[in-house]
Design a protein around this motif. Structure first.
Motif, PDB file in Angstrom:
ATOM      1  N   TYR A  28      10.134  -0.830  -6.430  1.00  0.00           N
ATOM      2  CA  TYR A  28       9.262  -0.771  -5.253  1.00  0.00           C
ATOM      3  C   TYR A  28       8.245  -1.911  -5.262  1.00  0.00           C
ATOM      4  O   TYR A  28       7.348  -1.948  -4.442  1.00  0.00           O
ATOM      5  CB  TYR A  28       8.509   0.566  -5.199  1.00  0.00           C
ATOM      6  N   GLY A  29       8.392  -2.809  -6.216  1.00  0.00           N
ATOM      7  CA  GLY A  29       7.427  -3.893  -6.349  1.00  0.00           C
ATOM      8  C   GLY A  29       7.702  -5.054  -5.420  1.00  0.00           C
ATOM      9  O   GLY A  29       8.655  -5.036  -4.634  1.00  0.00           O
ATOM     10  N   PRO A  30       6.880  -6.107  -5.513  1.00  0.00           N
ATOM     11  CA  PRO A  30       7.016  -7.246  -4.600  1.00  0.00           C
ATOM     12  C   PRO A  30       8.270  -8.063  -4.886  1.00  0.00           C
ATOM     13  O   PRO A  30       8.655  -8.261  -6.035  1.00  0.00           O
ATOM     14  CB  PRO A  30       5.761  -8.075  -4.890  1.00  0.00           C
ATOM     15  N   ASN A  31       8.922  -8.506  -3.818  1.00  0.00           N
ATOM     16  CA  ASN A  31      10.018  -9.457  -3.966  1.00  0.00           C
ATOM     17  C   ASN A  31       9.449 -10.839  -4.270  1.00  0.00           C
ATOM     18  O   ASN A  31       8.309 -11.159  -3.911  1.00  0.00           O
ATOM     19  CB  ASN A  31      10.839  -9.526  -2.679  1.00  0.00           C
ATOM     20  N   ASP A  35       0.816  -1.205   0.000  1.00  0.00           N
ATOM     21  CA  ASP A  35       0.000   0.000   0.000  1.00  0.00           C
ATOM     22  C   ASP A  35       0.860   1.270   0.000  1.00  0.00           C
ATOM     23  O   ASP A  35       0.338   2.388   0.118  1.00  0.00           O
ATOM     24  CB  ASP A  35      -0.976   0.013   1.177  1.00  0.00           C
ATOM     25  N   HIS A  36       2.189   1.108  -0.134  1.00  0.00           N
ATOM     26  CA  HIS A  36       3.069   2.267  -0.279  1.00  0.00           C
ATOM     27  C   HIS A  36       2.730   2.961  -1.597  1.00  0.00           C
ATOM     28  O   HIS A  36       2.468   2.319  -2.611  1.00  0.00           O
ATOM     29  CB  HIS A  36       4.536   1.809  -0.277  1.00  0.00           C
ATOM     30  N   LYS A  48       3.212   1.340  -9.114  1.00  0.00           N
ATOM     31  CA  LYS A  48       3.985   0.335  -9.849  1.00  0.00           C
ATOM     32  C   LYS A  48       5.299   0.889 -10.395  1.00  0.00           C
ATOM     33  O   LYS A  48       5.689   0.631 -11.530  1.00  0.00           O
ATOM     34  CB  LYS A  48       3.148  -0.293 -10.973  1.00  0.00           C
ATOM     35  N   TYR A  49       5.992   1.633  -9.534  1.00  0.00           N
ATOM     36  CA  TYR A  49       7.308   2.112  -9.904  1.00  0.00           C
ATOM     37  C   TYR A  49       8.321   0.979  -9.737  1.00  0.00           C
ATOM     38  O   TYR A  49       8.259   0.214  -8.781  1.00  0.00           O
ATOM     39  CB  TYR A  49       7.735   3.283  -9.015  1.00  0.00           C
TER      40      TYR A  49
END
Length: 325
Positions: free
Chosen positions: A122-125, A111-112, A118-119
């Motif tokens: 900053y996405g999911p690992n 929720d950042h 979707k920069y």
């Protein structure tokens, strides 16, 4: 001609007048104006933490191709996971880089605002369930790298006669990328143009590199001479990225470097770079004192995110084009 070793022992960024701090600030300024490369020792990162990260790197990159494909970097917008052998080409005039690796970063909450947008970075690992210890080990190392990178940025500010916290405002939500890389030996039938990594500059603020004992890193000095940056026990190799010349109007350098896979058949080289970049929306323009009255800026202002996305797209698209060709 060699790359300097800077000893951080007794340095206090909150006390610029102390002798140890002044000595290191002078050494760092000299390195930044020359090659943009230096070693650091007494950096406060435990050696056992670094050894543990190398052990994890070997386990990660020994996973099967089938597993690696399941966690491919292209699965999500954030560019986290495995990138395949010869999948990137950092030298636009060379050949695809003869390496493979695994990208990860800080666990930013989904929720950042930057994750929602979707920069990249900053996405999911993508943590492989086949190695359940991977996330904890990487997050501890990443935290240590953030601390060291922040410390180095404070020292860089002091070299420019700025307050130590000058760069803090542009790094509230920085982009940090940890990359674990494996370099196989150069193919015996190659034509002399294949590198583990082709000549390139790094894209962000600072890169903190842990390398194994195999060697192969080379740095291009301002006169065009390539010099080796061999492993030195207990040190990191640090280099300045493209943001630093833009911030200093060319006073400080981001020099090209490359990796030669000159080791023996059946041997791999491992390296662990941490790339530290400011906030995605940070605008990079010359800092106070680097642009003289009447002087024009040497670089167009840009945001960090714009620059990084352009470089990612260029290096991976170029490798894909050459693979098809």
């Amino acid at each position: 001609m060699s790359i300097p070793v800077i000893d951080l022992k007794d340095v206090d960024v909150n006390n610029p007048e102390c002798e140890a701090t002044q000595k290191v600030v002078a050494e760092l300024r000299k390195a930044a104006m020359h090659s943009g490369f230096f070693y650091v020792k007494n950096h406060s990162v435990p050696l056992q933490m670094i050894a543990r990260q190398f052990a994890l790197s070997k386990d990660l990159l020994a996973l099967s191709d089938e597993v690696k494909q399941k966690y491919d970097v292209k699965n999500f917008f954030g560019f986290r996971g495995f990138d395949k052998l010869n999948g990137q080409q950092l030298d636009p005039y060379g050949k695809p880089d003869h390496k493979e690796g695994f990208y990860c970063g800080k666990n930013y909450p989904q929720d950042h605002r930057f994750a929602i947008a979707k920069y990249q970075n900053y996405g999911p690992n993508q943590w492989p369930e086949e190695l359940p210890e991977c996330e904890e080990i990487c997050q501890e190392y990443i935290e240590a790298m953030y601390s060291l990178a922040d410390y180095l940025m404070k020292l860089l500010a002091l070299t420019l006669k700025l307050p130590a916290d000058y760069f803090d405002a542009s790094s509230q939500d920085p982009m940090g990328t940890l990359r674990m890389i494996r370099y196989p030996p150069t193919p015996e039938d190659e034509d002399g143009l294949t590198y583990g990594v082709g000549a390139h500059t790094d894209w962000g603020s600072v890169t903190i590199l842990a390398q194994d004992q195999v060697g192969g890193l080379e740095v291009c000095m301002p006169d065009g001479t390539w010099v080796a940056a061999p492993p030195i026990e207990g040190t990191f190799v640090v280099n300045l990225g493209d943001m630093i010349p833009k911030w200093t109007n060319g006073l400080y350098h981001s020099n090209p470097h490359r990796v030669k896979n000159t080791f023996s058949k059946g041997q791999y080289r491992y390296s662990i770079p941490f790339f530290y970049e400011p906030d995605y929306h940070a605008v990079i323009t010359p800092v106070l004192g680097t642009l003289q009255e009447g002087e024009q800026a040497k670089f167009e202002p840009c945001t960090v995110g714009e620059h990084l996305e352009q470089m990612y797209n260029r290096s991976y698209n170029k490798a894909a084009e050459n693979a098809v060709a």
